[in-house]
Design a protein around this motif. Structure first.
Motif, PDB file in Angstrom:
ATOM      1  N   ASP A  50       4.975   2.285  14.262  1.00 40.97           N
ATOM      2  CA  ASP A  50       4.054   2.493  13.180  1.00 40.97           C
ATOM      3  C   ASP A  50       2.588   2.682  13.690  1.00 40.97           C
ATOM      4  OD1 ASP A  50       5.791   1.148  10.916  1.00 40.97           O
ATOM      5  OD2 ASP A  50       6.024  -0.082  12.819  1.00 40.97           O
ATOM      6  N   ILE A  51       2.118   2.143  14.784  1.00 45.91           N
ATOM      7  CA  ILE A  51       0.766   2.697  15.207  1.00 45.91           C
ATOM      8  C   ILE A  51       0.606   3.807  15.856  1.00 45.91           C
ATOM      9  CG2 ILE A  51      -0.646   1.761  17.230  1.00 45.91           C
ATOM     10  CD1 ILE A  51       0.389  -0.972  16.966  1.00 45.91           C
ATOM     11  N   GLU A  52       1.765   4.321  16.441  1.00 47.38           N
ATOM     12  CA  GLU A  52       1.503   5.751  17.111  1.00 47.38           C
ATOM     13  C   GLU A  52       1.698   6.921  15.754  1.00 47.38           C
ATOM     14  OE1 GLU A  52       5.016   5.838  19.545  1.00 47.38           O
ATOM     15  OE2 GLU A  52       3.909   5.102  21.369  1.00 47.38           O
ATOM     16  N   ALA A  53       2.277   6.407  14.721  1.00 49.27           N
ATOM     17  CA  ALA A  53       2.374   7.316  13.593  1.00 49.27           C
ATOM     18  C   ALA A  53       1.118   7.461  12.782  1.00 49.27           C
ATOM     19  CB  ALA A  53       3.690   7.037  12.856  1.00 49.27           C
ATOM     20  N   ALA A  54       0.376   6.606  12.986  1.00 47.72           N
ATOM     21  CA  ALA A  54      -0.973   6.605  12.107  1.00 47.72           C
ATOM     22  C   ALA A  54      -2.384   7.240  12.785  1.00 47.72           C
ATOM     23  CB  ALA A  54      -1.295   4.998  11.859  1.00 47.72           C
ATOM     24  N   ASP A  55      -3.031   7.701  11.953  1.00 45.32           N
ATOM     25  CA  ASP A  55      -4.228   8.328  12.498  1.00 45.32           C
ATOM     26  C   ASP A  55      -5.283   7.114  13.022  1.00 45.32           C
ATOM     27  OD1 ASP A  55      -3.027  11.063  12.064  1.00 45.32           O
ATOM     28  OD2 ASP A  55      -4.289  11.194  10.288  1.00 45.32           O
ATOM     29  N   GLU A  56      -5.283   6.324  12.219  1.00 47.33           N
ATOM     30  CA  GLU A  56      -6.226   5.283  12.424  1.00 47.33           C
ATOM     31  C   GLU A  56      -5.575   3.928  12.209  1.00 47.33           C
ATOM     32  OE1 GLU A  56      -9.089   5.604  13.519  1.00 47.33           O
ATOM     33  OE2 GLU A  56     -10.006   7.548  13.041  1.00 47.33           O
ATOM     34  N   VAL A  57      -5.822   3.102  12.954  1.00 44.30           N
ATOM     35  CA  VAL A  57      -5.229   1.565  12.951  1.00 44.30           C
ATOM     36  C   VAL A  57      -6.447   0.613  13.078  1.00 44.30           C
ATOM     37  CG1 VAL A  57      -3.536   0.061  14.059  1.00 44.30           C
ATOM     38  CG2 VAL A  57      -3.190   2.542  14.179  1.00 44.30           C
ATOM     39  N   GLY A  98       0.904  -1.033  -0.206  1.00 43.84           N
ATOM     40  CA  GLY A  98       0.005  -0.014  -0.109  1.00 43.84           C
ATOM     41  C   GLY A  98       0.874   1.284  -0.054  1.00 43.84           C
ATOM     42  N   ASP A  99       0.258   2.468   0.651  1.00 43.15           N
ATOM     43  CA  ASP A  99       0.974   3.628   0.541  1.00 43.15           C
ATOM     44  C   ASP A  99       1.645   3.740   1.850  1.00 43.15           C
ATOM     45  OD1 ASP A  99       1.618   6.390   0.629  1.00 43.15           O
ATOM     46  OD2 ASP A  99      -0.475   7.183   0.418  1.00 43.15           O
ATOM     47  N   PRO A 100       2.999   3.970   1.802  1.00 38.67           N
ATOM     48  CA  PRO A 100       3.784   4.095   3.008  1.00 38.67           C
ATOM     49  C   PRO A 100       3.727   5.514   3.849  1.00 38.67           C
ATOM     50  CG  PRO A 100       5.229   4.291   1.128  1.00 38.67           C
ATOM     51  CD  PRO A 100       3.646   3.653   0.280  1.00 38.67           C
ATOM     52  N   ASP A 101       3.097   6.288   3.089  1.00 35.64           N
ATOM     53  CA  ASP A 101       2.785   7.613   3.815  1.00 35.64           C
ATOM     54  C   ASP A 101       1.380   7.648   4.089  1.00 35.64           C
ATOM     55  OD1 ASP A 101       5.651   8.551   3.218  1.00 35.64           O
ATOM     56  OD2 ASP A 101       5.096   8.761   1.179  1.00 35.64           O
ATOM     57  N   ALA A 102       0.631   6.760   4.006  1.00 37.89           N
ATOM     58  CA  ALA A 102      -0.889   6.840   4.407  1.00 37.89           C
ATOM     59  C   ALA A 102      -1.193   6.981   5.898  1.00 37.89           C
ATOM     60  CB  ALA A 102      -1.829   5.593   3.823  1.00 37.89           C
ATOM     61  N   ASP A 103      -2.123   7.949   6.204  1.00 37.06           N
ATOM     62  CA  ASP A 103      -2.481   8.130   7.531  1.00 37.06           C
ATOM     63  C   ASP A 103      -3.176   6.916   7.912  1.00 37.06           C
ATOM     64  OD1 ASP A 103      -1.375  10.555   7.751  1.00 37.06           O
ATOM     65  OD2 ASP A 103      -3.358  11.524   6.931  1.00 37.06           O
ATOM     66  N   ASN A 104      -3.875   6.000   7.324  1.00 33.31           N
ATOM     67  CA  ASN A 104      -4.638   4.730   7.793  1.00 33.31           C
ATOM     68  C   ASN A 104      -3.649   3.925   7.725  1.00 33.31           C
ATOM     69  OD1 ASN A 104      -7.073   6.443   8.090  1.00 33.31           O
ATOM     70  ND2 ASN A 104      -7.316   6.520   5.748  1.00 33.31           N
ATOM     71  N   LEU A 105      -3.669   3.005   8.876  1.00 31.83           N
ATOM     72  CA  LEU A 105      -2.890   1.815   9.012  1.00 31.83           C
ATOM     73  C   LEU A 105      -3.678   0.623   9.046  1.00 31.83           C
ATOM     74  CD1 LEU A 105      -0.132   0.386   9.071  1.00 31.83           C
ATOM     75  CD2 LEU A 105       0.069   0.873  11.806  1.00 31.83           C
ATOM     76  N   GLU A 110      -2.303  -4.179  21.019  1.00 30.61           N
ATOM     77  CA  GLU A 110      -2.395  -3.227  22.039  1.00 30.61           C
ATOM     78  C   GLU A 110      -1.613  -3.379  23.329  1.00 30.61           C
ATOM     79  OE1 GLU A 110      -7.195  -2.747  21.188  1.00 30.61           O
ATOM     80  OE2 GLU A 110      -6.745  -3.813  22.808  1.00 30.61           O
ATOM     81  N   HIS A 111      -1.431  -4.726  23.748  1.00 28.73           N
ATOM     82  CA  HIS A 111      -0.295  -4.817  24.780  1.00 28.73           C
ATOM     83  C   HIS A 111       0.969  -4.390  24.484  1.00 28.73           C
ATOM     84  CE1 HIS A 111       2.687  -7.203  26.829  1.00 28.73           C
ATOM     85  NE2 HIS A 111       1.880  -7.210  27.974  1.00 28.73           N
ATOM     86  N   ASP A 112       1.404  -4.663  23.200  1.00 29.10           N
ATOM     87  CA  ASP A 112       2.833  -3.782  22.957  1.00 29.10           C
ATOM     88  C   ASP A 112       2.643  -2.258  22.862  1.00 29.10           C
ATOM     89  OD1 ASP A 112       3.658  -6.715  22.682  1.00 29.10           O
ATOM     90  OD2 ASP A 112       3.322  -6.579  20.336  1.00 29.10           O
ATOM     91  N   ALA A 113       1.760  -1.957  22.295  1.00 22.72           N
ATOM     92  CA  ALA A 113       1.768  -0.255  21.950  1.00 22.72           C
ATOM     93  C   ALA A 113       1.024   0.434  22.916  1.00 22.72           C
ATOM     94  CB  ALA A 113       1.087  -0.187  20.478  1.00 22.72           C
ATOM     95  N   LEU A 114       0.457  -0.170  23.832  1.00 25.33           N
ATOM     96  CA  LEU A 114      -0.501   0.303  25.104  1.00 25.33           C
ATOM     97  C   LEU A 114      -1.502   1.460  24.576  1.00 25.33           C
ATOM     98  CD1 LEU A 114       2.338   0.793  27.688  1.00 25.33           C
ATOM     99  CD2 LEU A 114       0.766  -0.743  27.550  1.00 25.33           C
TER     100      LEU A 114
END
Length: 586
Positions: free
Chosen positions: A525-532, A476-483, A548-552
């Motif tokens: 990666d999760i913190e950088a995205a607007d929506e996951v 996909g798009d490496p710069d996308a806001d959606n992950l 969720e455990h990893d990224a809190l």
């Protein structure tokens, strides 16, 4: 004309649905077309609805979609089961001379072709060939050169004698000729062929092929859907390389046989599904504590208990991560497509021996039974690299003996991986026990030694994190806001869903994760995205829980657990809806 062709045959279990679908899939692949198949079958030998669907294109296809262009309906129920996927112009081939089919109503806008399948088959040599007559009719509808079907028939029936092959070819031509003569209709389908040469195989076969390439020489298993094809593939093949396949009396016996072979120095594996994993759990701890390299393939299906043995689910993730009493170090690797079943099986054997640890190869029914086309060089046996880890020979043993010249198979090394001596190595006689043991493998209740050995075994995981490329596959798009993040067999549907989302103006970055434990840290990666959004085939979101455990951080989820795999267009719609939903709150 659609960019790809979607064909299906449906009827009752025992009607030869699977073999018919495989023949047509083989014919399409031999004609230089890409193929992706899907099966829907009941958990019984006869009776119950079953279907085989093929999606085919000159371009690569990696998912099924909600569209059927041609349907071979052996029962009236088949039409009703697939009505939502049929469209204006869809062709339904059925035998209107059969009593149960003579009053069939073809849905409006669709084309019904009443072909006397049984009568034409009898004219060709036997009613058993009625499905082949239907394939011939499909060749005429799609303008598909029937010579491609001939080669598939030769492969399927070649060992039964030339007369059987010729009878089947005749049956196919009778179906083709009947449609040509009785129906003066310009069908909208025209299958293109190419000169490309593809390999067609399913996930279970790819696991078996990967095991042989990796040097596996002992397999023990007990038949269970959907893992049985691994054993069937290996039987008759592994023997050519000096190996052995044993059908054990149950799954507990199978894993213990494999454990014994691995202790003797052979690369060994077993494969099963959820209920078999339950039985094998007793041995997990012995494998880990004795530090024996072993590959355990879990081909998941719908649970719990007997569940739905022939339906899709990814519900065993927690079982492979946490199954077994006490704290059992293990690796969990999850192939993301059919080809990766081959590559990750090879990797699983290397990891098992490098770290002297049980490795779970976590596949699922959708991937196991799906037949897909690949370039032949995708499975390059000569490119396979085998790493047997810290095996010591006669000259190296002395470096790992104690003051009494006794070999120490559980020496507390800095990286957690001890030297391994195979039976017959001079001056390396030793033992290992399931009881807690010292560096010699002899039982102990010494508290300091207990801590030392537990820490040693668990250091392997950290060593692997540092040394191995436990990474993701990105699309996909490496710069996308959606992950979007997923694991296992959802990758193909998600890759095609990206195109649907792009058409709707939705940019998505997609991470497909083949390593469940140890797994890559996706926190940044999760913190950088607007929506996951996390996509998986279970109800509780087992992989989403891990992330969720990893990224809190709370994540959105798309879960499917009705026993059917994700379809690309359906998945795109679900993700778009989830992205538009209100943010998840704790």
């Amino acid at each position: 004309m659609p960019d790809d062709l979607n064909w299906a045959i449906g009827g009752e279990a025992g009607d030869g649905i699977d073999s018919t679908g495989k023949i047509f899939a083989q014919a399409l692949s031999r004609a230089g077309r890409h193929v992706f198949t899907s099966k829907d079958f009941a958990s019984r030998i006869r009776g119950g609805y079953t279907a085989y669907k093929i999606r085919s294109s000159v371009d690569r296809v990696e998912s099924v979609v909600d569209r059927l262009d041609i349907l071979v309906a052996l029962t009236e129920r088949t039409i009703h089961e697939n009505e939502d996927e049929l469209h204006d112009g869809s062709v339904i081939i059925y035998d209107g001379e059969r009593t149960e089919m003579e009053d069939v109503e073809i849905p409006e806008g669709m084309i019904g072709l009443s072909v006397p399948l049984q009568r034409l088959a009898e004219e060709a040599g036997g009613a058993i060939m009625q499905n082949i007559v239907a394939l011939g009719a499909a060749c005429e509808v799609t303008n598909f050169p029937i010579e491609n079907l001939d080669s598939a028939l030769e492969k399927k029936f070649g060992d039964k004698g030339e007369s059987i092959v010729e009878n089947n070819k005749t049956a196919a031509r009778k179906g083709q000729e009947f449609v040509a003569e009785e129906y003066d209709h310009e069908f909208e389908y025209d299958i293109a062929t190419t000169d490309n040469d593809y390999v067609l195989l399913n996930g279970d076969q790819a696991i078996g092929m990967g095991a042989i390439a990796a040097g596996c020489r002992f397999y023990a298993g007990y038949p269970i859907t959907p893992a049985t094809d691994v054993m069937e593939y290996l039987t008759g093949r592994i023997e050519q390389y000096g190996g052995e396949v044993v059908q054990a009396e149950d799954e507990l016996s199978a894993i213990n046989m494999a454990l014994g072979a691995a202790r003797a120095g052979a690369r060994a594996m077993t494969a099963t599904s959820g209920p078999g994993i339950d039985l094998m759990t007793e041995t997990f701890g012995l494998v880990a504590t004795s530090e024996t390299p072993l590959v355990i393939a879990d081909v998941m299906r719908s649970g719990p208990s007997t569940g739905m043995p022939t339906k899709q689910e990814q519900g065993d993730l927690n079982m492979t991560l946490y199954g077994g009493h006490g704290e059992v170090p293990r690796f969990v690797v999850a192939p993301t497509n059919v080809a990766e079943c081959f590559h990750k099986t090879v990797e699983a054997f290397n990891l098992a021996e490098k770290y002297q640890i049980p490795v779970f190869l976590l596949a699922d029914l959708a991937m196991a039974v799906t037949e897909q086309t690949f370039e032949p060089d995708e499975f390059d046996m000569d490119a396979v690299e085998i790493d047997r880890g810290k095996i010591v020979d006669d000259d190296e043993v002395e470096a790992w003996t104690d003051e009494k010249d006794r070999f120490q198979p559980h020496f507390p090394t800095a990286d957690g991986v001890s030297p391994r001596a195979l039976p017959g190595t001079t001056n390396a006689a030793h033992m290992s026990t399931g009881l807690e043991h010292n560096s010699l493998g002899r039982r102990t209740e010494d508290t300091d030694v207990r801590v030392e050995q537990v820490d040693k075994r668990n250091r392997k995981v950290e060593t692997a994190r540092e040394n191995e490329g436990f990474d993701v596959r990105e699309f996909g798009d490496p710069d996308a806001d959606n992950l979007v993040i997923s694991w296992g067999s959802n990758e193909g549907a998600m890759r095609e869903a990206l195109d649907y989302l792009d058409e709707e103006g939705v940019d998505v970055r997609f991470l497909s994760v083949p390593y469940i434990f140890p797994r890559p840290d996706l926190t940044e990666d999760i913190e950088a995205a607007d929506e996951v959004v996390v996509v998986e085939c279970n109800e509780t979101g087992q992989f989403a829980d891990l992330l969720e455990h990893d990224a809190l951080e709370r994540l959105k989820r798309v879960n499917k657990y009705n026993g059917v795999r994700f379809k690309a267009d359906e998945l795109a719609a679900d993700i778009q809806e989830k992205l538009a939903a209100e943010e998840v709150t704790a």
